[in-house]
Design an enzyme around this catalytic site. Structure first.
Site, PDB file in Angstrom:
ATOM      1  N   PHE A 176     -39.734 -28.523   8.827  1.00  0.00           N
ATOM      2  CA  PHE A 176     -38.906 -29.449   8.053  1.00  0.00           C
ATOM      3  C   PHE A 176     -37.649 -28.718   7.593  1.00  0.00           C
ATOM      4  O   PHE A 176     -37.736 -27.673   6.951  1.00  0.00           O
ATOM      5  CB  PHE A 176     -39.636 -30.011   6.828  1.00  0.00           C
ATOM      6  CG  PHE A 176     -38.791 -30.994   6.070  1.00  0.00           C
ATOM      7  CD1 PHE A 176     -38.694 -32.313   6.491  1.00  0.00           C
ATOM      8  CD2 PHE A 176     -38.049 -30.596   4.963  1.00  0.00           C
ATOM      9  CE1 PHE A 176     -37.883 -33.224   5.815  1.00  0.00           C
ATOM     10  CE2 PHE A 176     -37.232 -31.502   4.287  1.00  0.00           C
ATOM     11  CZ  PHE A 176     -37.154 -32.811   4.712  1.00  0.00           C
ATOM     12  N   ASP A 226     -35.467 -20.209   7.208  1.00  0.00           N
ATOM     13  CA  ASP A 226     -35.317 -21.213   6.156  1.00  0.00           C
ATOM     14  C   ASP A 226     -36.294 -20.880   5.027  1.00  0.00           C
ATOM     15  O   ASP A 226     -37.485 -21.141   5.131  1.00  0.00           O
ATOM     16  CB  ASP A 226     -35.602 -22.600   6.761  1.00  0.00           C
ATOM     17  CG  ASP A 226     -35.505 -23.732   5.743  1.00  0.00           C
ATOM     18  OD1 ASP A 226     -35.412 -23.451   4.538  1.00  0.00           O
ATOM     19  OD2 ASP A 226     -35.540 -24.908   6.175  1.00  0.00           O
ATOM     20  N   LYS A 266     -34.131 -24.829  -3.225  1.00  0.00           N
ATOM     21  CA  LYS A 266     -35.043 -25.350  -4.250  1.00  0.00           C
ATOM     22  C   LYS A 266     -35.148 -24.524  -5.540  1.00  0.00           C
ATOM     23  O   LYS A 266     -34.675 -24.936  -6.577  1.00  0.00           O
ATOM     24  CB  LYS A 266     -36.435 -25.558  -3.643  1.00  0.00           C
ATOM     25  CG  LYS A 266     -36.469 -26.715  -2.640  1.00  0.00           C
ATOM     26  CD  LYS A 266     -37.872 -27.102  -2.263  1.00  0.00           C
ATOM     27  CE  LYS A 266     -37.946 -28.445  -1.562  1.00  0.00           C
ATOM     28  NZ  LYS A 266     -37.678 -28.452  -0.142  1.00  0.00           N
TER      29      LYS A 266
HETATM   30  C1  LIG Z   1     -36.946 -29.195   0.864  1.00  0.00           C
HETATM   31  C2  LIG Z   1     -36.608 -28.449   2.089  1.00  0.00           C
HETATM   32  C3  LIG Z   1     -35.386 -28.652   2.754  1.00  0.00           C
HETATM   33  C4  LIG Z   1     -34.409 -29.727   2.338  1.00  0.00           C
HETATM   34  O1  LIG Z   1     -33.900 -29.494   1.072  1.00  0.00           O
HETATM   35  P1  LIG Z   1     -33.079 -30.658   0.316  1.00  0.00           P
HETATM   36  O2  LIG Z   1     -32.563 -29.974  -0.900  1.00  0.00           O
HETATM   37  O3  LIG Z   1     -34.074 -31.733   0.022  1.00  0.00           O
HETATM   38  O4  LIG Z   1     -32.025 -31.108   1.231  1.00  0.00           O
HETATM   39  C5  LIG Z   1     -35.107 -27.859   3.834  1.00  0.00           C
HETATM   40  N1  LIG Z   1     -35.949 -26.909   4.258  1.00  0.00           N
HETATM   41  C6  LIG Z   1     -37.131 -26.697   3.654  1.00  0.00           C
HETATM   42  C7  LIG Z   1     -38.029 -25.622   4.160  1.00  0.00           C
HETATM   43  C8  LIG Z   1     -37.496 -27.460   2.562  1.00  0.00           C
HETATM   44  O5  LIG Z   1     -38.681 -27.268   1.978  1.00  0.00           O
END
Ligand SMILES: *Cc1c(COP(=O)(O)O)cnc(C)c1O
Length: 403
Positions: free
Chosen positions: A137, A224, A253
């Protein structure tokens, strides 16, 4: 117009993009939040791995109040000293070299994808390809949903952005095959621990193998860490458990303890790819978000929260494993530090509401995985309370006839 059957807390003017519980939270303190009816909840979710310092942290609140009274936003036309301060700290903690600031996880990932493509173009590759993963994701913009490995996220938004090659996680043979057969690959893009995909860790040996392939091929290793970074797993960044350093690392986050923020950290291979005019953002790097990042990292260091995440996370996982040992229907309890997934053998979305009823906030991801990503200030006593509330609910749920 027909009103919905079960009107929760009514929000008729807000687009209907979430299945929300009929609960409105009004305030919090530490790892606890209260709703508008006065009910109290233990926060096992931390706003999805966002509220690093919990709620109303006594060191963060005055710092943000001070910043709001000084300067919330200016523009990237000017020097922003707090950007340099936060960038220098992220460089120190990561062993990488430069940082670009934005406002969210998908924006950080979008910037990473642009860096990879431009890096490819600079090597003379007209149609660069990026290796991405099943169950990944990366966000919900058109490019990041294309990189995401979940058909539900993509459905209805085709055509997808081209230039991605998808492989299964932890399968070294699959990526070696890509290395042999796809000359236009320029980067590998993965989460150290897949969050939305169900708390699926990349194995250390796998990350080391991917690092080696990236070095041999001149690919960028882009990790990521939007969800698993910022101390959550008991290291500043989850890939540090494998002893590797990426070339590009998107963050978001947990970095601002709730104030929206995103960052892309780049190592020497990628730090100079963006030049003036290649990328930008109006809000990104604003003084309020930067102050939130600087103070979050400072308080984490002062209060030993990375060590706390390791210690309390281990106790939480051990407690869950002990209480759920031998329970039919529990597939696995896994994760690292305060990023834990409990996988069941069946969809269990209903547990979100039942846990809230019982005074605990959690989420369910990938249909069958109960996710715990609480604030990093969680105490061992609070971890025990999570176990005591959650495990009986899971056992009760699994004892019911399948719906
Ligand atoms: C939450 C998340 C995203 C997206 O972040 P947003 O701030 O909601 O755009 C991307 N990569 C990972 C691994 C995530 O957990």
């Amino acid at each position: 117009m027909n009103a919905p059957e079960k009107a929760p807390v009514p929000m008729p003017h807000v687009m209907n993009t979430y299945g929300r519980l009929p609960i409105a939270l009004s305030h919090g303190r530490g790892c606890w939040v209260w709703d508008t009816e006065g009910r109290k909840y233990l926060d096992g979710l931390g706003g999805i791995a966002v509220n690093t310092l919990g709620h109303a942290h006594p060191k963060l609140v005055p710092a943000l109040q001070d910043q709001v009274a000084r300067l919330i936003h200016c523009s990237n036309y000017y020097q922003v000293p707090l950007q340099e301060q936060l960038a220098a700290k992220l460089v120190e903690l990561s062993g990488m070299s430069n940082v670009f600031f934005c406002n969210s996880g998908l924006e950080a990932n979008e910037a990473a994808l642009k860096i990879a493509r431009k890096y490819g173009h600079e090597k003379g590759i007209e149609s660069p390809e990026i290796v991405v993963y099943e169950k990944a994701f990366h966000g919900r913009s058109i490019a990041t949903l294309s990189a995401t490995g979940n058909a539900k996220v993509q459905k209805g938004f085709e055509p997808l952005v081209p230039g991605f090659v998808r492989v299964p996680l932890n399968d070294a043979a699959a990526i070696e095959e890509v290395a042999r057969t796809r000359p236009n690959v320029v980067a590998v893009f993965l989460e150290t621990i897949q969050g939305e995909g169900g708390i699926n860790p990349a194995r250390a040996e796998y990350l080391q193998a991917v690092r080696r392939i990236c070095d041999e091929r001149g690919w960028l290793l882009m990790i990521d860490e939007v969800q698993c970074g910022i101390g959550r797993t008991g290291k500043w960044f989850a890939h540090q458990w494998a002893g590797i350093v990426p070339d590009v690392m998107p963050l978001a986050k947990g970095l601002g303890s709730g104030v929206p923020i995103g960052a892309v950290v780049a190592g020497p291979k990628a730090a100079d790819v963006f030049q003036p005019g290649n990328h930008g953002t109006t809000f990104g790097g604003n003084p309020l978000a930067m102050r939130a990042g600087v103070e979050t990292l400072r308080i984490m260091e002062e209060d030993g929260l990375v060590e706390n995440a390791a210690r309390v996370g281990a106790a939480l996982k051990a407690g869950l494993q002990r209480e759920l040992a031998g329970v039919a229907g529990v597939t696995e309890v896994r994760g690292q530090g305060l990023m834990i997934g409990i996988e069941l053998d069946r969809p269990c979305g209903v547990l979100l509401g039942r846990a809230a009823e019982a005074g605990l906030l959690v989420s369910v991801t990938a249909d069958k995985v109960i996710r715990l990503v609480p604030p990093l200030i969680l105490s061992e006593d609070e971890a025990n309370q999570i176990v005591a509330i959650l495990c009986p609910l899971i056992k009760q749920f699994l004892s019911e006839p399948a719906a």
